[in-house]
Design a protein around this motif. Sequence first.
Motif, PDB file in Angstrom:
ATOM      1  N   PHE A 230       0.826  -1.208   0.000  1.00 24.71           N
ATOM      2  CA  PHE A 230       0.000   0.000   0.000  1.00 24.71           C
ATOM      3  C   PHE A 230       0.862   1.261   0.000  1.00 24.71           C
ATOM      4  N   GLU A 231       1.947   1.237   0.758  1.00 28.31           N
ATOM      5  CA  GLU A 231       2.842   2.394   0.792  1.00 28.31           C
ATOM      6  C   GLU A 231       3.406   2.690  -0.596  1.00 28.31           C
ATOM      7  N   ASP A 232       3.842   1.658  -1.293  1.00 31.31           N
ATOM      8  CA  ASP A 232       4.402   1.856  -2.642  1.00 31.31           C
ATOM      9  C   ASP A 232       3.364   2.446  -3.593  1.00 31.31           C
ATOM     10  N   VAL A 233       2.123   1.965  -3.493  1.00 29.66           N
ATOM     11  CA  VAL A 233       1.074   2.463  -4.382  1.00 29.66           C
ATOM     12  C   VAL A 233       0.803   3.946  -4.130  1.00 29.66           C
ATOM     13  N   VAL A 234       0.611   4.322  -2.874  1.00 30.64           N
ATOM     14  CA  VAL A 234       0.247   5.719  -2.608  1.00 30.64           C
ATOM     15  C   VAL A 234       1.392   6.668  -2.970  1.00 30.64           C
ATOM     16  N   LYS A 235       2.617   6.203  -2.793  1.00 33.85           N
ATOM     17  CA  LYS A 235       3.753   7.035  -3.211  1.00 33.85           C
ATOM     18  C   LYS A 235       3.741   7.226  -4.723  1.00 33.85           C
ATOM     19  N   ASP A 236       3.489   6.147  -5.455  1.00 35.76           N
ATOM     20  CA  ASP A 236       3.434   6.233  -6.918  1.00 35.76           C
ATOM     21  C   ASP A 236       2.304   7.148  -7.382  1.00 35.76           C
ATOM     22  N   LEU A 237       1.251   7.257  -6.598  1.00 32.56           N
ATOM     23  CA  LEU A 237       0.120   8.127  -6.941  1.00 32.56           C
ATOM     24  C   LEU A 237       0.369   9.583  -6.558  1.00 32.56           C
ATOM     25  N   GLY A 238       1.527   9.859  -5.971  1.00 35.24           N
ATOM     26  CA  GLY A 238       1.888  11.242  -5.670  1.00 35.24           C
ATOM     27  C   GLY A 238       1.543  11.718  -4.279  1.00 35.24           C
ATOM     28  N   VAL A 239       1.118  10.817  -3.402  1.00 37.44           N
ATOM     29  CA  VAL A 239       0.817  11.209  -2.028  1.00 37.44           C
ATOM     30  C   VAL A 239       2.110  11.579  -1.311  1.00 37.44           C
ATOM     31  N   GLU A 240       2.117  12.747  -0.673  1.00 41.04           N
ATOM     32  CA  GLU A 240       3.266  13.169   0.129  1.00 41.04           C
ATOM     33  C   GLU A 240       3.115  12.579   1.523  1.00 41.04           C
ATOM     34  N   ILE A 241       4.096  11.775   1.944  1.00 38.99           N
ATOM     35  CA  ILE A 241       4.017  11.097   3.234  1.00 38.99           C
ATOM     36  C   ILE A 241       4.981  11.750   4.213  1.00 38.99           C
ATOM     37  N   TYR A 242       4.456  12.115   5.387  1.00 44.03           N
ATOM     38  CA  TYR A 242       5.256  12.735   6.438  1.00 44.03           C
ATOM     39  C   TYR A 242       5.213  11.839   7.671  1.00 44.03           C
ATOM     40  N   ALA A 243       6.171  10.908   7.758  1.00 42.75           N
ATOM     41  CA  ALA A 243       6.255  10.039   8.929  1.00 42.75           C
ATOM     42  C   ALA A 243       6.992  10.775  10.047  1.00 42.75           C
ATOM     43  N   GLY A 244       6.701  10.404  11.287  1.00 39.82           N
ATOM     44  CA  GLY A 244       7.304  11.081  12.427  1.00 39.82           C
ATOM     45  C   GLY A 244       6.808  12.504  12.583  1.00 39.82           C
ATOM     46  N   THR A 245       5.597  12.760  12.087  1.00 34.75           N
ATOM     47  CA  THR A 245       5.023  14.111  12.108  1.00 34.75           C
ATOM     48  C   THR A 245       3.641  14.064  12.740  1.00 34.75           C
ATOM     49  N   ALA A 246       3.537  14.500  13.964  1.00 26.05           N
ATOM     50  CA  ALA A 246       2.266  14.448  14.688  1.00 26.05           C
ATOM     51  C   ALA A 246       1.419  15.676  14.388  1.00 26.05           C
ATOM     52  N   VAL A 247       0.132  15.450  14.197  1.00 27.74           N
ATOM     53  CA  VAL A 247      -0.833  16.554  14.099  1.00 27.74           C
ATOM     54  C   VAL A 247      -1.317  16.843  15.515  1.00 27.74           C
ATOM     55  N   THR A 248      -1.171  18.089  15.940  1.00 30.62           N
ATOM     56  CA  THR A 248      -1.471  18.438  17.335  1.00 30.62           C
ATOM     57  C   THR A 248      -2.705  19.318  17.503  1.00 30.62           C
ATOM     58  N   GLY A 249      -3.299  19.754  16.403  1.00 29.33           N
ATOM     59  CA  GLY A 249      -4.486  20.582  16.532  1.00 29.33           C
ATOM     60  C   GLY A 249      -5.030  21.013  15.181  1.00 29.33           C
TER      61      GLY A 249
END
Length: 496
Positions: A230-249
């Motif tokens: 799934f990770e490979d597919v979404v990357k190929d589709l252009g999704v920008e992935i930000y791991a280690g990045t918490a949404v706080t509000g």
Amino acid sequence: MKQKVCVIGAGFSGLVSAGVLAKEGFEVSLYEKNLFLGGRASSMNIEGFHFDKGPSWYWMPEVYDQAFHRMGVKRSDYYSLTRLDPGFRVYFDKLDYVDIPDDYNELRDLFENMESGGAVALDRFMKEAREKYTLGVNGMARMPSVSWMEFLSPALWKSAMKMDLFSSVADHVQKRFKNERIRKIMEFPVLFLGASASRIPALYTMMNYAGMCLGTYYPSGGFAGVVKGFEDVVKDLGVEIYAGTAVTGFETNRDSVTRIVLEGKQGVETDFVVGSADYAHIDTLLASKKRNYKSDYWKKKVFAPSALLYYVGINKKMEDIEHHNLFFHAPFDKHIDTIYSHPSWPDDPLFYVCCPSKTDEGVAPVGHENLFFLIPIATGLEDSEEIREHYFSMIISRFEEVTGENIKEHIVVKKSYGLDDFKQEYNAYGGNAYGLANTLRQTAVLKPSIRHRKLHNLFYAGQLTVPGPGVPPALISGEIVADYIIKNYQLKNGAL
């Protein structure tokens, strides 16, 4: 200009919603607080052992295939499947077990040997379960359930009459089988749906059809291989992935989210938000007056089990276990009572053991075995190292007694995972592992809504909303939310 979507949480529902939306032309960013993707389907490597930390049962393969298809690719291009035979083993006492064969005719013979007329009863049971599966997985499970108006179709109500919504799994099983062991086998698939079989609607006997007729599989690379696909597919589709990045509000105006706020950083503008992390946690990121549900709401909900887990590596091979093993040698109802009716630590726990090295030699060093132990427990209990050690000692002794094999002196790797870990890694309410129970009062519109009631561009996906707990429902949940956004965007602004 492309519409921007921020997806919070890179579990299965988040990955699928991100991929489907990107495929449909949205600009998608995916934010994950952990350094790894996959949510509860994470993995770890210790001294040559590869452990899947979460899901281990691969049922309903067509749901995975459908999710990849929605993103424009074939699942088979990313990982392969091995069909297990037997699908799983159930232990009832010392060296006393039943293997559930992959071949249906062999399953019929097994039931007939256990109970006169068992084969015919199984045929009738599975015929009904197949109808429920078709109607449920391809129909009701894919409905957004934001309004009762969705359910006013006469055809749907006609179908609902076949789905046994108002009788329980326990009643359904007991009417068809007399043998106590058969009853336990047939009630097992709903154990992790969130309530005793006496409280789960008989609709969910469709899980028996999924597991015993459609088959039990092992994906190449384990569930880590599924996540990687799934990770490979979404990357190929252009999704920008930000791991280690918490949404706080969130920054909001009167009726919408304008920005998501990242830990230690400026806000990110967005047109839509998909919250696929823990629903209750995401709600707390909003000002109290903007939350979809008050804190008391969650206290009143019925949760599916959490789990106490142990990842164990041993320096010997085992003869008397299969890939999936259920230990039902203890009183079934007594343990279930400590999960749902009187939340407490069980005195005599049932447990499950997965041994993926039986199928995949790559998950353990040569001559070693990879073992995954799981005790289903209630959410919200006290968690401590002393409690974990107590239960590890207990189930290892029982495992040895029932299988007739010694492993204590052969343990070379051991790591536990419990309620506090679920809270810390996933912000899981009460340390929940599987989400909300699929009781009748928590079905469809009665589940937490995928749509925020006050903020029109905030949506929720995952195991705390429709359709419910488990990996296949999480995949479907990601599709449901993506489709809802696509439909409403198209209605408002025209086709993408």
